[in-house]
Design a protein around this motif. Structure first.
Motif, PDB file in Angstrom:
ATOM      1  N   GLY A 321      16.304   1.885   1.781  1.00 10.85           N
ATOM      2  CA  GLY A 321      15.702   2.808   0.840  1.00 10.85           C
ATOM      3  C   GLY A 321      16.648   3.877   0.345  1.00 10.85           C
ATOM      4  O   GLY A 321      16.642   4.224  -0.836  1.00 10.85           O
ATOM      5  N   GLY A 322      17.466   4.447   1.236  1.00  9.76           N
ATOM      6  CA  GLY A 322      18.398   5.493   0.827  1.00  9.76           C
ATOM      7  C   GLY A 322      19.402   5.008  -0.196  1.00  9.76           C
ATOM      8  O   GLY A 322      19.687   5.688  -1.188  1.00  9.76           O
ATOM      9  N   GLU A 323      19.924   3.825   0.007  1.00  8.52           N
ATOM     10  CA  GLU A 323      20.884   3.248  -0.929  1.00  8.52           C
ATOM     11  C   GLU A 323      20.217   3.004  -2.287  1.00  8.52           C
ATOM     12  O   GLU A 323      20.807   3.239  -3.341  1.00  8.52           O
ATOM     13  CB  GLU A 323      21.427   1.933  -0.367  1.00  8.52           C
ATOM     14  N   GLY A 324      18.962   2.551  -2.262  1.00  9.16           N
ATOM     15  CA  GLY A 324      18.232   2.332  -3.505  1.00  9.16           C
ATOM     16  C   GLY A 324      18.011   3.622  -4.270  1.00  9.16           C
ATOM     17  O   GLY A 324      18.156   3.657  -5.503  1.00  9.16           O
ATOM     18  N   LEU A 325      17.660   4.696  -3.568  1.00 13.03           N
ATOM     19  CA  LEU A 325      17.464   5.989  -4.213  1.00 13.03           C
ATOM     20  C   LEU A 325      18.744   6.469  -4.896  1.00 13.03           C
ATOM     21  O   LEU A 325      18.718   6.959  -6.033  1.00 13.03           O
ATOM     22  CB  LEU A 325      17.010   7.031  -3.186  1.00 13.03           C
ATOM     23  N   ARG A 326      19.871   6.333  -4.203  1.00 13.41           N
ATOM     24  CA  ARG A 326      21.133   6.782  -4.788  1.00 13.41           C
ATOM     25  C   ARG A 326      21.458   6.018  -6.064  1.00 13.41           C
ATOM     26  O   ARG A 326      21.896   6.592  -7.061  1.00 13.41           O
ATOM     27  CB  ARG A 326      22.257   6.613  -3.761  1.00 13.41           C
ATOM     28  N   LEU A 327      21.272   4.695  -6.028  1.00 10.22           N
ATOM     29  CA  LEU A 327      21.561   3.885  -7.206  1.00 10.22           C
ATOM     30  C   LEU A 327      20.615   4.244  -8.347  1.00 10.22           C
ATOM     31  O   LEU A 327      21.028   4.299  -9.519  1.00 10.22           O
ATOM     32  CB  LEU A 327      21.447   2.398  -6.862  1.00 10.22           C
ATOM     33  N   ALA A 328      19.341   4.496  -8.033  1.00 14.39           N
ATOM     34  CA  ALA A 328      18.379   4.867  -9.070  1.00 14.39           C
ATOM     35  C   ALA A 328      18.752   6.192  -9.727  1.00 14.39           C
ATOM     36  O   ALA A 328      18.703   6.327 -10.962  1.00 14.39           O
ATOM     37  CB  ALA A 328      16.975   4.958  -8.464  1.00 14.39           C
ATOM     38  N   TYR A 329      19.155   7.172  -8.926  1.00 17.72           N
ATOM     39  CA  TYR A 329      19.578   8.456  -9.492  1.00 17.72           C
ATOM     40  C   TYR A 329      20.847   8.288 -10.340  1.00 17.72           C
ATOM     41  O   TYR A 329      21.017   8.942 -11.369  1.00 17.72           O
ATOM     42  CB  TYR A 329      19.810   9.478  -8.384  1.00 17.72           C
ATOM     43  N   LYS A 330      21.729   7.399  -9.922  1.00 19.59           N
ATOM     44  CA  LYS A 330      22.942   7.147 -10.693  1.00 19.59           C
ATOM     45  C   LYS A 330      22.592   6.601 -12.081  1.00 19.59           C
ATOM     46  O   LYS A 330      23.122   7.060 -13.101  1.00 19.59           O
ATOM     47  CB  LYS A 330      23.841   6.166  -9.934  1.00 19.59           C
ATOM     48  N   LEU A 331      21.688   5.611 -12.135  1.00 23.92           N
ATOM     49  CA  LEU A 331      21.282   5.045 -13.421  1.00 23.92           C
ATOM     50  C   LEU A 331      20.544   6.072 -14.274  1.00 23.92           C
ATOM     51  O   LEU A 331      20.733   6.125 -15.499  1.00 23.92           O
ATOM     52  CB  LEU A 331      20.379   3.831 -13.194  1.00 23.92           C
ATOM     53  N   ALA A 332      19.700   6.880 -13.638  1.00 20.08           N
ATOM     54  CA  ALA A 332      18.985   7.916 -14.384  1.00 20.08           C
ATOM     55  C   ALA A 332      19.971   8.897 -15.007  1.00 20.08           C
ATOM     56  O   ALA A 332      19.791   9.338 -16.155  1.00 20.08           O
ATOM     57  CB  ALA A 332      18.013   8.651 -13.465  1.00 20.08           C
ATOM     58  N   GLY A 333      21.037   9.228 -14.276  1.00 12.47           N
ATOM     59  CA  GLY A 333      22.048  10.132 -14.807  1.00 12.47           C
ATOM     60  C   GLY A 333      22.849   9.518 -15.942  1.00 12.47           C
ATOM     61  O   GLY A 333      23.159  10.189 -16.934  1.00 12.47           O
ATOM     62  N   GLU A 334      23.178   8.237 -15.823  1.00 14.27           N
ATOM     63  CA  GLU A 334      23.962   7.567 -16.864  1.00 14.27           C
ATOM     64  C   GLU A 334      23.195   7.461 -18.174  1.00 14.27           C
ATOM     65  O   GLU A 334      23.804   7.428 -19.252  1.00 14.27           O
ATOM     66  CB  GLU A 334      24.363   6.165 -16.385  1.00 14.27           C
ATOM     67  N   ASN A 335      21.877   7.397 -18.112  1.00 13.28           N
ATOM     68  CA  ASN A 335      21.052   7.242 -19.314  1.00 13.28           C
ATOM     69  C   ASN A 335      20.234   8.496 -19.613  1.00 13.28           C
ATOM     70  O   ASN A 335      19.197   8.424 -20.287  1.00 13.28           O
ATOM     71  CB  ASN A 335      20.116   6.044 -19.140  1.00 13.28           C
ATOM     72  N   PHE A 336      20.704   9.624 -19.125  1.00 14.11           N
ATOM     73  CA  PHE A 336      19.959  10.886 -19.217  1.00 14.11           C
ATOM     74  C   PHE A 336      19.643  11.248 -20.672  1.00 14.11           C
ATOM     75  O   PHE A 336      20.495  11.149 -21.555  1.00 14.11           O
ATOM     76  CB  PHE A 336      20.763  12.015 -18.575  1.00 14.11           C
ATOM     77  N   MET A 337      18.399  11.679 -20.908  1.00 15.02           N
ATOM     78  CA  MET A 337      17.961  12.139 -22.230  1.00 15.02           C
ATOM     79  C   MET A 337      17.794  13.650 -22.192  1.00 15.02           C
ATOM     80  O   MET A 337      16.925  14.158 -21.474  1.00 15.02           O
ATOM     81  CB  MET A 337      16.638  11.469 -22.619  1.00 15.02           C
ATOM     82  N   GLU A 338      18.594  14.367 -22.942  1.00 19.75           N
ATOM     83  CA  GLU A 338      18.568  15.827 -22.902  1.00 19.75           C
ATOM     84  C   GLU A 338      17.206  16.390 -23.267  1.00 19.75           C
ATOM     85  O   GLU A 338      16.744  17.353 -22.676  1.00 19.75           O
ATOM     86  CB  GLU A 338      19.637  16.389 -23.848  1.00 19.75           C
ATOM     87  N   GLU A 339      16.556  15.825 -24.257  1.00 20.70           N
ATOM     88  CA  GLU A 339      15.253  16.322 -24.695  1.00 20.70           C
ATOM     89  C   GLU A 339      14.120  15.404 -24.245  1.00 20.70           C
ATOM     90  O   GLU A 339      13.031  15.435 -24.815  1.00 20.70           O
ATOM     91  CB  GLU A 339      15.229  16.446 -26.227  1.00 20.70           C
TER      92      GLU A 339
END
Length: 608
Positions: A321-339
């Protein structure tokens, strides 16, 4: 001649035994959810078995066996012919007959509320309905120590974070629908109350929510008052909501293999996919023995691509689970929408056992990432090993919300009926602080919110985390109040040596209390203040919302066997709820009434 016939009968019997075969299958309710503890009996025999916790059974039959009889408390029995097929799946319907006609056998109140899930043979004359709980159940719930009464003179302030989670109600419903009482710590009264919507007015001023109050006699203690406080978040049409950058983080470990976990999860997420707009983006991460990316960020217009990715998911392996959370946050950051709305949707039974697994480590991870503008919604699935405490913590610390999905109707509520509130935050770090006037209030008690209490000084501290408010969400809090003129003894402390209580300055004597709220804008760092004074105006005729929230609170206290439940009974809960059902367009309040009746019909709360 008789000797020859006896030999022939013995021979035919032996042949029948040698020709025995195994039949197996899955038993579910009308929503497709597994039914544990269903009796499966070969008609006109004393041979049979019970379905396990996943609704599965396995049974040996002889060539002479013709019918299987499936029966379960509260369901209509089914007779199924034994044909040539080795797999027989069955769906049971809710019985229309009076529940009093169904025999429930137990040994003390504990036996009555626990259902077996072992798969073994039994005699038809034996008690097969309720047996001791299986020892493989590893569900975890955080300990709840109920709020007691506080002296308004010594402790005039009550401070807590709002809670929009509603996982407790659907989880409690799951237990009751299985013929069980939930563990006391699974009953979080505020989450049960907040599962339901209330008809509060839309906000019209500068603040993103309205505040509604109502004061009347307390239904479970006629000598007390009950204060009902309601918030309503600003509603938006789905077309007005900002674009979403979503990461589906899906647990595909071996513990997710049962029908009420990954299969239900996939159906639920398909509902959400069908609500997506072209401007929305979805990525998918899965985790089992290791974490992996299943889908790159894909526009909401490419629904087939997203749905195909979901269809390919299968369960197996341990739980990183911890590894999955880190990867999910990484993808969320790479595709971050400012607004936009940047959010991870974690779907799991909460069973993290590889990598970052402790609750404290998870807390630190999501606390760090929430500062980067990525929220997390946690969805719980399944039974038997639910880690409720861990999932609630992740959602609370990750600026998100937590829901438990026990059937496809609940998935529809979370992803369609409450789409905006589930995914879009309109205010964060929302804190309540009520100041009680000792001239009017002798003592008070906050009903629920035990794990959301804050220190009084935390109210003005913008570094202290609190709950988030979603678009269109309602939040309700109840206070039981002992009026100042009461002869009842209230908790007290000795007089202080170095300071003395001073009379209130500038507080009109007819004011009962003052409500203060602090919140931040979704992207803000400095809180804003909303304040409202409440006069001691006791209503004789109360609203449907007041009475229904009181009914749910009463039921929660009854399930917890609370020392504060006063004269609450199943009958009083039903009376309150039936007279407060209102329009109930979605049928949720009617569902609550049926749930209370089920507890009554099954005698789950019978005295020892």
């Amino acid at each position: 001649m008789k000797k020859i016939m006896s030999i022939l009968i013995i021979g035919l019997t032996a042949f029948g035994i040698l020709s025995a075969r195994e039949i197996s299958g899955f038993v579910s309710d009308e929503a497709g959810q597994p039914l544990p503890g269903v009796s499966v009996i070969i008609e006109n025999s004393n041979r049979g078995t019970l379905t396990d916790i996943h609704g599965f059974y396995r049974l040996e039959v002889l060539p002479s066996d013709k019918m299987l009889v499936f029966s379960f408390v509260g369901m209509e029995s089914e007779k199924i012919s034994i044909g040539k097929e080795d797999i027989i799946n069955v769906m049971l319907k809710v019985a229309n007959v009076a529940m009093e006609e169904i025999m429930v056998v137990g040994h003390g109140s504990r036996a009555k509320m626990q259902l077996t899930s072992s798969v073994s043979s039994f005699s038809a004359s034996e008690d097969i309905r309720y047996m001791p709980a299986p020892d493989w159940n590893t569900e975890n719930y955080a300990t709840i120590r109920e709020n007691g009464f506080r002296n308004a003179k010594a402790n005039p302030l009550s401070t807590f974070s709002i809670d929009v989670d509603n996982a407790s109600y659907s989880n409690v419903r799951r237990f009751i629908n299985q013929g069980l009482l939930p563990p006391g710590d699974a009953v979080r009264v505020e989450e049960m109350i907040n599962y339901f919507g209330y008809d509060y007015p839309e906000p019209t001023g500068e603040h993103p929510f309205s505040v509604t109050t109502e004061l009347a006699g307390c239904p479970w203690n006629p000598n007390h008052y009950l204060m009902h406080v309601g918030l309503k978040g600003k509603s938006f049409d789905n077309t007005e909501l900002p674009p979403s950058n979503l990461v589906f983080l899906i647990d595909v470990s071996g513990s997710m293999s049962s029908p009420n976990k990954l299969p239900l999860l996939k159906r639920a997420f398909k509902m959400l996919v069908n609500e997506l707009r072209p401007e929305d983006r979805v990525s998918i991460v899965v985790y089992a023995g290791a974490a992996g990316k299943v889908l790159e960020a894909t526009p909401g217009s490419e629904k087939k691509t997203i749905l195909d990715a979901l269809d390919r998911l299968n369960a197996g392996g341990s739980t990183a689970g911890g590894e999955g959370l880190r990867l999910a946050y990484k993808l969320a950051g790479e595709n971050f929408m400012e607004e936009g709305n940047n959010r991870i949707i974690l779907a799991t039974d909460g069973d993290f056992n590889v990598g970052v697994s402790s609750t404290s480590e998870m807390e630190r991870l999501v606390e760090k990432e929430r500062e980067n503008g990525v929220s997390i919604t946690v969805l719980g699935f399944g039974m038997g090993n639910i880690k409720d405490d861990k999932m609630e913590t992740i959602a609370n610390k990750g600026n998100g919300n937590y829901a438990y999905i026990d059937n496809i109707q609940e998935a529809r509520k979370v992803f369609i009926s409450e789409f905006g509130g589930t995914l879009f935050t309109i205010a964060k770090d929302v804190k309540f602080q009520l100041e009680f006037n000792p001239q009017q209030v002798k003592a008070y008690r906050l009903v629920g919110y035990e794990n959301r209490l804050l220190n009084d000084e935390d109210f003005n501290d913008d570094t202290k985390d609190a709950g988030e408010m979603g678009a269109g969400h309602t939040v309700t809090a109840l206070y039981e109040i002992i009026p100042a003129g009461s002869d009842e003894t209230a908790p007290s402390v000795d007089l202080l040596r170095y300071q003395r209580s001073q009379p209130l300055v500038g507080s009109p004597s007819d004011e009962l209390l003052t409500i203060k709220l602090r919140y931040k804008k979704p992207d803000g760092h400095k809180s804003r203040l909303l304040e409202k004074h409440v006069v001691n105006n006791l209503k004789k005729k109360t609203s449907d919302d007041f009475r229904f929230s009181a009914a749910v609170a009463s039921f929660g206290m009854l399930l917890r066997n609370s020392s504060f439940m006063g004269n609450t009974t199943i009958a009083s809960v039903l009376d309150l709820a039936r007279n407060a059902k209102g329009a109930d367009e979605e049928g949720y309040r009617a569902g609550f009434i049926q749930l209370v009746k089920t507890v009554d019909d099954l005698h789950l709360l019978a005295e020892e």
